[in-house]
Design a protein around this motif. Structure first.
Motif, mmCIF file in Angstrom:
data_model
loop_
_atom_site.group_PDB
_atom_site.id
_atom_site.type_symbol
_atom_site.label_atom_id
_atom_site.label_comp_id
_atom_site.label_asym_id
_atom_site.label_seq_id
_atom_site.Cartn_x
_atom_site.Cartn_y
_atom_site.Cartn_z
ATOM 1 N N LYS A 86 0.860 -1.184 0.000
ATOM 2 C CA LYS A 86 0.000 0.000 0.000
ATOM 3 C C LYS A 86 0.898 1.236 0.000
ATOM 4 O O LYS A 86 1.788 1.353 0.846
ATOM 5 C CB LYS A 86 -0.891 0.003 1.241
ATOM 6 C CG LYS A 86 -1.784 1.221 1.336
ATOM 7 C CD LYS A 86 -2.637 1.179 2.594
ATOM 8 C CE LYS A 86 -3.464 2.431 2.725
ATOM 9 N NZ LYS A 86 -4.248 2.448 3.959
ATOM 10 N N PRO A 87 0.691 2.168 -0.928
ATOM 11 C CA PRO A 87 1.497 3.397 -0.918
ATOM 12 C C PRO A 87 1.314 4.149 0.400
ATOM 13 O O PRO A 87 0.227 4.165 0.972
ATOM 14 C CB PRO A 87 0.934 4.199 -2.093
ATOM 15 C CG PRO A 87 0.293 3.183 -2.977
ATOM 16 C CD PRO A 87 -0.211 2.109 -2.068
ATOM 17 N N LEU A 88 2.367 4.772 0.875
ATOM 18 C CA LEU A 88 2.328 5.434 2.168
ATOM 19 C C LEU A 88 1.890 6.895 2.085
ATOM 20 O O LEU A 88 1.628 7.507 3.118
ATOM 21 C CB LEU A 88 3.701 5.338 2.835
ATOM 22 C CG LEU A 88 4.181 3.916 3.118
ATOM 23 C CD1 LEU A 88 5.583 3.937 3.712
ATOM 24 C CD2 LEU A 88 3.225 3.203 4.049
ATOM 25 N N ASN A 89 1.832 7.456 0.882
ATOM 26 C CA ASN A 89 1.419 8.856 0.789
ATOM 27 C C ASN A 89 -0.096 8.975 0.926
ATOM 28 O O ASN A 89 -0.849 8.120 0.480
ATOM 29 C CB ASN A 89 1.893 9.478 -0.518
ATOM 30 C CG ASN A 89 1.305 8.821 -1.742
ATOM 31 O OD1 ASN A 89 1.019 7.628 -1.735
ATOM 32 N ND2 ASN A 89 1.119 9.587 -2.791
ATOM 33 N N TYR A 90 -0.541 10.052 1.551
ATOM 34 C CA TYR A 90 -1.962 10.283 1.787
ATOM 35 C C TYR A 90 -2.520 11.127 0.649
ATOM 36 O O TYR A 90 -1.984 12.184 0.327
ATOM 37 C CB TYR A 90 -2.164 11.009 3.113
ATOM 38 C CG TYR A 90 -3.613 11.216 3.474
ATOM 39 C CD1 TYR A 90 -4.306 10.258 4.182
ATOM 40 C CD2 TYR A 90 -4.291 12.366 3.092
ATOM 41 C CE1 TYR A 90 -5.640 10.430 4.513
ATOM 42 C CE2 TYR A 90 -5.619 12.545 3.416
ATOM 43 C CZ TYR A 90 -6.279 11.576 4.126
ATOM 44 O OH TYR A 90 -7.601 11.746 4.448
ATOM 45 N N VAL A 91 -3.583 10.664 0.026
ATOM 46 C CA VAL A 91 -4.251 11.399 -1.039
ATOM 47 C C VAL A 91 -5.726 11.496 -0.675
ATOM 48 O O VAL A 91 -6.400 10.474 -0.504
ATOM 49 C CB VAL A 91 -4.081 10.707 -2.414
ATOM 50 C CG1 VAL A 91 -4.848 11.454 -3.482
ATOM 51 C CG2 VAL A 91 -2.615 10.606 -2.772
ATOM 52 N N CYS A 92 -6.205 12.712 -0.555
ATOM 53 C CA CYS A 92 -7.619 12.926 -0.246
ATOM 54 C C CYS A 92 -8.449 12.432 -1.425
ATOM 55 O O CYS A 92 -8.182 12.786 -2.574
ATOM 56 C CB CYS A 92 -7.863 14.408 -0.002
ATOM 57 S SG CYS A 92 -9.528 14.795 0.502
ATOM 58 N N ARG A 94 -8.860 9.113 -2.113
ATOM 59 C CA ARG A 94 -8.417 7.781 -2.539
ATOM 60 C C ARG A 94 -8.654 6.783 -1.412
ATOM 61 O O ARG A 94 -8.341 7.054 -0.260
ATOM 62 C CB ARG A 94 -6.928 7.811 -2.893
ATOM 63 C CG ARG A 94 -6.405 6.461 -3.352
ATOM 64 C CD ARG A 94 -4.972 6.543 -3.782
ATOM 65 N NE ARG A 94 -4.123 6.797 -2.621
ATOM 66 C CZ ARG A 94 -2.811 6.981 -2.700
ATOM 67 N NH1 ARG A 94 -2.199 6.987 -3.862
ATOM 68 N NH2 ARG A 94 -2.103 7.197 -1.611
ATOM 69 N N GLY A 112 -7.152 7.395 2.094
ATOM 70 C CA GLY A 112 -5.711 7.573 2.150
ATOM 71 C C GLY A 112 -5.072 7.138 0.905
ATOM 72 O O GLY A 112 -4.047 7.277 0.485
#
Length: 112
Positions: A86-92, A94, A112
């Motif tokens: 799972k990618p660790l960056n947070y995207v509003c 997603r 996230g």
């Protein structure tokens, strides 16, 4: 091994510098960023519902429909099969659905 003179020099230099505190920044006219928080103290970066624990055990297609219905900001629902990172960056907007190979949700989906 540190020499005593190095330790003393470090302590002397450290005592000469004033510690940086938030109140010093505010008094200089710099604004401090404050993130909005929910009642339970968690940070909120996106409006709307953030997690769907009721979807564990449901099909991925059904879960995707429910997530997009309950939070219209969600624009990207991705499936994560076993072994996929799972990618660790947070995207509003997603949401990741961790599913098994039968496409059944096995972990609570979260924003996230």
């Amino acid at each position: 091994m540190l020499k005593l003179s190095h330790v003393l020099a470090f302590l002397l230099l450290a005592s000469l510098f004033q510690s940086l505190m938030a109140r010093d920044l505010i008094s200089d006219g710099i604004e401090v960023l404050q993130l909005p928080v929910e009642n339970d103290g968690e940070f909120v970066l996106c409006p709307g519902k953030q997690s769907w624990p009721e979807l564990v055990g449901k099909s991925a297609e059904y879960a995707k429909q429910i997530i997009q219905k309950e939070n219209p900001i969600v624009h990207d629902v991705r499936l994560l099969f076993p072994g996929m990172p799972k990618p660790l960056n947070y995207v509003c907007g997603r949401v990741f659905l961790a599913v098994n190979f039968k496409r059944i949700v096995r972990v609570t989906p979260t924003m996230g």
